[in-house]
Design a protein around this motif. Structure first.
Motif, PDB file in Angstrom:
ATOM      1  N   ILE A 338       0.838  -1.205   0.000  1.00 51.42           N
ATOM      2  CA  ILE A 338       0.000   0.000   0.000  1.00 51.42           C
ATOM      3  C   ILE A 338       0.873   1.255   0.000  1.00 51.42           C
ATOM      4  O   ILE A 338       0.588   2.233  -0.697  1.00 51.42           O
ATOM      5  CB  ILE A 338      -0.945  -0.006   1.213  1.00 51.42           C
ATOM      6  CG1 ILE A 338      -2.006  -1.101   1.058  1.00 51.42           C
ATOM      7  CG2 ILE A 338      -1.621   1.355   1.380  1.00 51.42           C
ATOM      8  CD1 ILE A 338      -2.935  -1.233   2.245  1.00 51.42           C
ATOM      9  N   TYR A 339       1.957   1.206   0.770  1.00 53.94           N
ATOM     10  CA  TYR A 339       2.868   2.355   0.825  1.00 53.94           C
ATOM     11  C   TYR A 339       3.465   2.629  -0.561  1.00 53.94           C
ATOM     12  O   TYR A 339       3.523   3.781  -1.008  1.00 53.94           O
ATOM     13  CB  TYR A 339       3.983   2.091   1.832  1.00 53.94           C
ATOM     14  CG  TYR A 339       4.961   3.238   1.970  1.00 53.94           C
ATOM     15  CD1 TYR A 339       4.669   4.339   2.765  1.00 53.94           C
ATOM     16  CD2 TYR A 339       6.181   3.223   1.295  1.00 53.94           C
ATOM     17  CE1 TYR A 339       5.554   5.399   2.881  1.00 53.94           C
ATOM     18  CE2 TYR A 339       7.071   4.269   1.396  1.00 53.94           C
ATOM     19  CZ  TYR A 339       6.753   5.360   2.190  1.00 53.94           C
ATOM     20  OH  TYR A 339       7.633   6.409   2.295  1.00 53.94           O
ATOM     21  N   ARG A 340       3.879   1.564  -1.258  1.00 55.30           N
ATOM     22  CA  ARG A 340       4.494   1.745  -2.577  1.00 55.30           C
ATOM     23  C   ARG A 340       3.480   2.200  -3.620  1.00 55.30           C
ATOM     24  O   ARG A 340       3.751   3.099  -4.413  1.00 55.30           O
ATOM     25  CB  ARG A 340       5.145   0.435  -3.038  1.00 55.30           C
ATOM     26  CG  ARG A 340       6.418   0.065  -2.286  1.00 55.30           C
ATOM     27  CD  ARG A 340       7.119  -1.087  -2.984  1.00 55.30           C
ATOM     28  NE  ARG A 340       6.276  -2.275  -2.992  1.00 55.30           N
ATOM     29  CZ  ARG A 340       6.296  -3.206  -2.052  1.00 55.30           C
ATOM     30  NH1 ARG A 340       7.098  -3.073  -1.010  1.00 55.30           N
ATOM     31  NH2 ARG A 340       5.520  -4.263  -2.134  1.00 55.30           N
ATOM     32  N   SER A 341       2.290   1.582  -3.617  1.00 50.55           N
ATOM     33  CA  SER A 341       1.319   1.853  -4.681  1.00 50.55           C
ATOM     34  C   SER A 341       0.531   3.131  -4.470  1.00 50.55           C
ATOM     35  O   SER A 341       0.045   3.724  -5.435  1.00 50.55           O
ATOM     36  CB  SER A 341       0.357   0.668  -4.817  1.00 50.55           C
ATOM     37  OG  SER A 341      -0.350   0.452  -3.607  1.00 50.55           O
ATOM     38  N   VAL A 342       0.398   3.585  -3.229  1.00 53.24           N
ATOM     39  CA  VAL A 342      -0.397   4.781  -2.945  1.00 53.24           C
ATOM     40  C   VAL A 342       0.482   5.939  -2.478  1.00 53.24           C
ATOM     41  O   VAL A 342       0.490   7.017  -3.082  1.00 53.24           O
ATOM     42  CB  VAL A 342      -1.491   4.481  -1.886  1.00 53.24           C
ATOM     43  CG1 VAL A 342      -2.236   5.755  -1.512  1.00 53.24           C
ATOM     44  CG2 VAL A 342      -2.466   3.441  -2.420  1.00 53.24           C
TER      45      VAL A 342
END
Length: 613
Positions: A338-342
């Motif tokens: 989630i951190y990488r994609s958002v």
């Protein structure tokens, strides 16, 4: 696009079948801009597989073709809807609308993912029925709602029912997954006795519906299950069913041991209202065309809805730095992803920058009606439109006059507790406590209505000023028609796929943090135990379907006695069971003689044991 509020279903479902007992299902979620496609062979003449999917989607509209094309011994999906779903709106569309070639082209253009990622090119011929149903659904939605689906905005999933455990509607009822047995007799206070309502501590409607969906169709893939259980490790695993719940990812070791992460995510999620997912997906749909009719004052509500959506999107994007701070050091695969994609996605910052060029920085999402209405009026930055600035000044002057009038009534009529509430239906009105009224209410007040311990009323002066307020609000309600707002909305739609991703992430975090992690954290440390899924020894293995046969009831609708109902349900189990299934049976054969009941139960046990189910 407008949508029904609350937790009601927002699915539109299309059904089509052929004479080879194949059924194609397409389900479009208007709330989250998601399209689910399934195609399977219907193994039951009573359409149990189809009923299971319809129970899962709980559609508000079902679209079918006029010709039944039912194989021998089957009634056809059209008659099925008439017989078992009379309260659901049925729409019959021409057979030509169910065009699988057009459906494939539509999916390629509308899907947020690349067609290769969906395996559309590989399995096109296999999915031809559900693609045909998808073509009919999208055609109906665009015609019925007067919108166009934005390209690359839909979350499309294929064959979802086969990647998940299949729980038929009878088993859902007997196992009390969504509703407790006899809920109609016991009333709403008994709902907490179901699994769904026990876990329903989510804060958003999207999170609640995601929880329901995952309870009705848990995952089957062992690797994915274990990966997800890793985040709820040591003291987790809410039954076998919950263990297979989708997205039950690797969170507990972090959420249960890292208070800063748990409360940080909780604080982040509190920034969003219940309908956030629907609002974010609002940009997936756009009007077919703008005419003079759209510019009428009667459409002020739609204008306010669009401005409100932009404000809420701004609020969501403003909260992303907090999410990035909370998840920066997250170790679990899910949170790191989630951190990488958002959080590291530059498109969100780009959208936020575009919004900042048009929308005032101080505008925030508000729930109080008058504050929300005022913020919508003042959302656009000053200096963009001269007429708009004049209307705002007039609105401010009139609003000030309304409050001065209320102060005048307090002083002259000696009503110190007089209040000036506001609601969207009637605007400003006066509220006076009963205890402050000595004798008869002065003739100045009109439209007097008793409301609890207060009296609600108005005056001619207030009504006159209120007309001016509403006129100014109406003028400001047309803000969406300014060129700057049109350009802003079009710019947002260019990156609409990241908005649907953000909506999915918010629903997912709501379910995991506010439901699963919350449930675990509020119970004793040894209340839950993590299950182990293996094939080599006797722990718990993954099941592909759950079957139940419980209770002694007849079925007047199908003219079936208690014994016939037992035999029908038992026959369905025997015909569809596999060695990976879980069967729960109780009181089999009670509706007949002792000897016959014992013989039936014994033979069923022998057959089931031979299957190693």
């Amino acid at each position: 696009m407008e949508d029904d509020a609350g937790e009601q279903s927002s699915f539109v479902t299309g059904l089509i079948q052929n004479r080879a007992k194949e059924v194609g299902v397409a389900a479009f979620d208007l709330r989250s801009a998601a399209l689910h496609l399934s195609q399977y062979i219907e193994t039951s003449s009573s359409y149990q597989n189809t009923k299971t999917l319809l129970h899962f989607y709980d559609p508000t509209v079902i679209i079918v073709s006029p010709n039944k094309l039912a194989p021998d011994g089957m009634v056809g999906v059209s008659e099925l809807i008439d017989r078992f779903y009379p309260s659901v709106r049925k729409v019959v569309m021409a057979r030509g609308c169910f065009d699988d070639t057009k459906g494939a082209v539509m999916i390629k253009n509308l899907a947020a993912k690349e067609p290769s990622a969906l395996s559309l090119d590989t399995y096109y011929k296999q999915y031809y029925l559900c693609l045909a149903a998808a073509a009919a659904i999208i055609k109906w939605i665009e015609a019925e709602k007067g919108v166009i689906v934005t390209n690359h905005s839909l979350s499309v999933t294929f064959n979802g029912s086969f990647d998940h455990m299949n729980i038929d509607a009878t088993s859902v009822r007997n196992l009390e997954i969504i509703e407790p047995l006899h809920s109609a007799l016991w009333g709403t206070s008994n709902k907490k006795r179901s699994l769904f309502h026990m876990l329903k501590t989510t804060k958003t409607i999207g999170g609640t519906r995601l929880l329901r969906a995952n309870l009705l169709q848990p995952l089957k893939d062992i690797e994915t299950i274990n990966t997800r259980l890793d985040c709820l490790t040591k003291t987790t695993g809410i039954m076998v069913l919950i263990a297979q719940v989708e997205f039950l990812n690797q969170l507990d070791d972090e959420l249960m041991t890292n208070e800063q992460l748990f409360f940080g995510l909780s604080q982040f999620l509190r920034k969003f209202p219940k309908e956030t997912d629907r609002v974010l997906c609002h940009f997936c749909f756009k009007p077919k065309k703008v005419t003079s009719k759209v510019l009428d004052v009667d459409n002020a509500k739609k204008s306010q809805t669009l401005i409100s959506s932009i404000i809420l999107l701004k609020t969501a994007l403003d909260a992303l730095p907090l999410l990035a701070k909370v998840l920066k050091d997250a170790q679990s695969f899910l949170l790191a992803n989630i951190y990488r994609s958002v959080c590291e996605n530059e498109k969100y910052a780009s959208i936020r920058k575009r919004i900042g060029e048009v929308i005032d920085e101080d505008v925030l999402h508000a729930r109080v009606p008058f504050v929300a209405r005022t913020q919508q009026c003042f959302a656009i930055k000053g200096g963009i439109d001269g007429l708009l600035d004049i209307a705002r000044r007039s609105f401010c002057d009139t609003s000030e006059a309304v409050h001065n009038l209320a102060n005048k009534y307090r002083e002259e009529l000696k009503l110190p507790n007089l209040k000036l509430p506001f609601n969207n239906r009637q605007g400003f009105y006066l509220s006076i406590p009963h205890k402050d009224i000595q004798g008869k209410l002065p003739s100045t007040f009109i439209q007097v209505v008793k409301h609890g311990n207060n009296i609600h009323c108005s005056t001619l002066e207030l009504a006159s000023l209120l007309d001016d307020v509403l006129i100014n609000v109406g003028e400001n309600g047309q803000l969406q028609h300014l060129a700057a707002v049109f350009a802003l909305v079009d710019a947002i739609r260019e990156d609409v796929s990241v908005l649907t991703l953000l909506a999915e992430v918010l629903c997912l975090l709501d379910m995991i943090v506010n439901s699963f992690a919350h449930t675990i954290s509020t119970k004793p440390v040894d209340r839950y135990t993590r299950p182990h899924f293996t094939a080599h020894f006797s722990t718990i293995r993954v099941v592909d379907r759950i079957f139940t046969r419980m209770g002694t009831v007849d079925n007047l609708e199908s003219n079936s006695s208690t014994f016939m109902t037992e035999m029908k349900e038992t026959a369905f189990v025997m015909q569809n069971v596999s060695e990976r299934s879980l069967i729960v049976m109780d009181e089999l054969g009670r509706a007949t003689s002792s000897s016959d009941g014992f013989a039936i139960a014994w033979s069923c046990c022998e057959h089931l044991l031979s299957l190693k189910a």
